[in-house]
Design an enzyme around this catalytic site. Structure first.
Site, PDB file in Angstrom:
ATOM      1  N   LYS A 197     123.021 -13.821  31.065  1.00  0.00           N
ATOM      2  CA  LYS A 197     121.731 -14.513  31.176  1.00  0.00           C
ATOM      3  C   LYS A 197     121.442 -15.287  29.891  1.00  0.00           C
ATOM      4  O   LYS A 197     121.281 -14.695  28.822  1.00  0.00           O
ATOM      5  CB  LYS A 197     120.589 -13.529  31.403  1.00  0.00           C
ATOM      6  CG  LYS A 197     119.278 -14.276  31.681  1.00  0.00           C
ATOM      7  CD  LYS A 197     118.060 -13.403  31.575  1.00  0.00           C
ATOM      8  CE  LYS A 197     117.394 -13.457  30.226  1.00  0.00           C
ATOM      9  NZ  LYS A 197     116.769 -14.749  29.902  1.00  0.00           N
ATOM     10  N   GLU A 271     122.672  -7.054  18.616  1.00  0.00           N
ATOM     11  CA  GLU A 271     122.658  -7.910  17.430  1.00  0.00           C
ATOM     12  C   GLU A 271     121.242  -8.445  17.322  1.00  0.00           C
ATOM     13  O   GLU A 271     120.823  -9.268  18.134  1.00  0.00           O
ATOM     14  CB  GLU A 271     123.703  -9.020  17.611  1.00  0.00           C
ATOM     15  CG  GLU A 271     124.145  -9.615  16.294  1.00  0.00           C
ATOM     16  CD  GLU A 271     123.333 -10.827  15.926  1.00  0.00           C
ATOM     17  OE1 GLU A 271     122.323 -10.648  15.222  1.00  0.00           O
ATOM     18  OE2 GLU A 271     123.692 -11.926  16.340  1.00  0.00           O
ATOM     19  N   CYS A 305     119.501 -15.586  12.871  1.00  0.00           N
ATOM     20  CA  CYS A 305     119.237 -14.179  12.574  1.00  0.00           C
ATOM     21  C   CYS A 305     119.677 -13.810  11.162  1.00  0.00           C
ATOM     22  O   CYS A 305     119.076 -12.962  10.521  1.00  0.00           O
ATOM     23  CB  CYS A 305     119.908 -13.286  13.603  1.00  0.00           C
ATOM     24  SG  CYS A 305     121.599 -13.774  13.909  1.00  0.00           S
ATOM     25  N   GLU A 402     110.516 -11.153  10.031  1.00  0.00           N
ATOM     26  CA  GLU A 402     111.391 -12.272  10.353  1.00  0.00           C
ATOM     27  C   GLU A 402     110.526 -13.428  10.865  1.00  0.00           C
ATOM     28  O   GLU A 402     109.821 -13.276  11.863  1.00  0.00           O
ATOM     29  CB  GLU A 402     112.388 -11.842  11.433  1.00  0.00           C
ATOM     30  CG  GLU A 402     113.395 -12.905  11.761  1.00  0.00           C
ATOM     31  CD  GLU A 402     114.453 -12.446  12.755  1.00  0.00           C
ATOM     32  OE1 GLU A 402     114.086 -11.832  13.777  1.00  0.00           O
ATOM     33  OE2 GLU A 402     115.642 -12.707  12.500  1.00  0.00           O
TER      34      GLU A 402
END
Ligand code: NDP
Length: 499
Positions: A197, A271, A305, A402
């Site tokens: 997906k 991850e 990331c 983040e």
């Protein structure tokens, strides 16, 4: 002569306007979009029960209607994958599987311009990045894992590797095609079949990739692509006939997936996010470091990331380094992702833009000093100027959370111990950068940094042969390299080798 040198020394820095480039737009003609895309199941386009519109974040124009897969449609995809797994794919000799992977890699190369334009159109990233980073690396991942397909027993001697079964793969919007390659290439090399997906905001390159699969004559059902939002992802995770889940995305969703799968025996790799320290010592080559800092945080609008979002700079060089950095920021060209001169493109979605704006407002309120170079942002679409925060304390949200945008937080340190302490003071542990002329200092730091990847005198370098993954809340499991095969294999260690 001496006079000339003196004038040069005192000449004012050219303003960005003096350096302006003529527009150099890449043509959109190379991409022919359909009005409506179905779900790619069992090698066919399945008519979806409902759809949504995918847009270009650069101008909010509508690009296509895309399917929104329900749990029943996900079930059809998993059944197709199971069928393909049992009816030949898993039993195919590795050398035969490799042929398909090599073919896919070659077709990606041949169609790279088309895929790169589409990636920039749907995701907002600058064409020079899609063209020079995403596409070459995507092809390289297929080439690399094609090489492993017939050598698994050498990769894991005496362990009798065999495929796991059906892999459910859920990927984010920051590197849509590259994340697809990271996931599909090792899965197929090991003999698994796949239900993937793509993220809701960036489905189009995954859908064009289905054409690549048809061109490569990959047997039907080996790869199935279902588009949709988080609920489609959740349906893949919950499906009982999926043997392995590979997820890249936010820590929050990663944790939810881990909770869902606890005790089920389904293999899982996560991850997740990061808040990497990019550490510059006083003996580093400053101009080189400035380029690395810019590449670390403004590459792909900071939607990375492993972005170097915290700059830790030794106190004695903080002033000159930040001055150089600000000057460099003035030369960054923000704008049309399809312009070949653009350095910083559009923010991927309105939701992400709002998240960046919220965290930047928090940084201002908490007392950090903000700098943004003068730049005119397009009126339509989602945009955010490259931003640097100085006077940042460890406790500020912009130093902890983040941001996933083009926003850098600068902190200082005096000693290597302090740098290390501050670098590791985060819930994440995905990556870090160290800038120093001394190899021994780099190694000392690299050994102690709690980060999956440590770059030395460079940043954001990727290679399919190199494992990538995190510590702590950045997730677990490795992608890339020989390590990237392991999550897609089960091992029959009951009998001794040759027994
Ligand atoms: P998500 O974690 O929500 O998205 C990643 C993928 O997971 C998407 O395909 C998403 O679908 C899907 N998904 C969402 N909910 C579920 C669920 N319950 N079960 C299974 N799959 C699910 O990231 P966001 O797009 O919401 O971004 C939020 C933040 O996450 C960013 O601001 C950034 O900080 C971080 N992030 C980190 C990434 C990384 O590479 N580590 C990548 C992307 C984001 P859908 O797109 O439809 O929501």
């Amino acid at each position: 002569m001496a006079e000339l040198e003196r004038t040069r020394e005192h000449a004012p820095a050219p303003s960005p306007a003096e350096w302006s480039y003529a527009p150099a737009p890449e043509s959109r003609e190379v991409v022919s979009l359909r009005e409506r895309y179905g779900l790619y199941v069992g090698g066919e386009w399945l008519e979806p029960s409902s759809t949504y519109t995918t847009i270009s974040p650069a101008d909010e124009s509508e690009l296509a209607e895309v399917g929104e897969a329900t749990p029943e449609e996900v079930d059809a995809a998993v059944r197709a994958a199971r069928g393909a797994f049992e009816n030949g794919w898993s039993a195919l000799p590795g050398a035969e599987r490799a042929k398909y992977l090599f073919r896919i890699a070659r077709i990606i190369q041949e169609r790279s311009r088309e895929l790169a334009v589409l990636e920039s159109l749907n995701g907002g990233k600058p064409i020079k990045e899609s063209r020079d980073v995403d596409l070459p690396l995507s092809a390289a991942h297929f080439f690399y894992y094609a090489g492993w397909a017939d050598k698994l027993e050498y990769a894991f001697p005496n362990r009798r590797p065999k495929p796991v079964g059906v892999a459910g793969q859920i990927i984010p919007w920051n590197f849509p095609l590259l994340m697809l390659a990271w996931k599909i290439a090792p899965a197929l090399a090991c003999g698994n079949t796949v239900v993937l997906k793509p993220a809701e905001t960036t489905p189009l390159t995954a859908l064009l990739f289905c054409d690549v699969l048809r061109q490569a004559e990959l047997p039907p059902g080996v790869v199935n692509i279902v588009t949709g939002d988080g609920s489609t992802g959740a349906a893949i995770v919950k499906h009982e006939d999926v043997d392995k889940i590979a997820f890249t995305g936010s820590t929050e969703v990663g944790k939810a997936i881990q909770r869902e799968l606890a005790g089920t025996g389904t293999k899982l790799t996560l991850e997740l996010g990061g808040k990497a320290a990019n550490i510059v010592f006083d003996d580093a080559a400053l101009d080189q470091a400035v380029e690395g800092i810019v590449n670390g945080i403004y590459f792909n609008q900071g939607h990375v990331c492993c972005a170097g979002s915290r700059l830790l700079v030794q106190e004695s060089i903080a002033e000159p380094l930040v001055a150089k950095l600000k000057r460099r920021l003035e030369t960054l060209r923000v704008g049309d992702p399809l312009d070949k001169n653009t350095d910083v493109g559009a923010i991927n979605s309105r939701m992400q833009l709002e998240k960046i704006e919220e965290l930047v407002a928090a940084g201002r309120e908490e007392g950090a000093e903000v700098y943004q170079p003068p730049c005119r942002l397009p009126e339509k679409g989602y945009w955010f100027a490259p931003t640097v925060f100085t006077n940042v304390a460890q406790s500020y949200r912009i130093a902890q959370e983040e941001i996933f945008g083009p926003v850098l937080s600068v902190l200082t340190f005096r000693t290597p111990d302090e740098a290390l302490e501050k670098a590791n003071n985060t819930m994440y542990g995905l990556s870090a950068g160290v800038w120093s002329e001394k190899g021994s200092r780099i190694l000392w730091m690299a050994e102690r940094l709690r980060a999956g990847v440590v770059w030395a005198n460079t940043y954001n370098r990727f290679d399919p042969t190199s494992p990538f993954g995190g510590y702590k809340e950045s997730g677990f499991g490795r992608e890339g390299g020989r390590h990237g095969l392991e999550p897609y294999l089960a091992f029959d260690e009951s009998e001794p080798w040759g027994g």
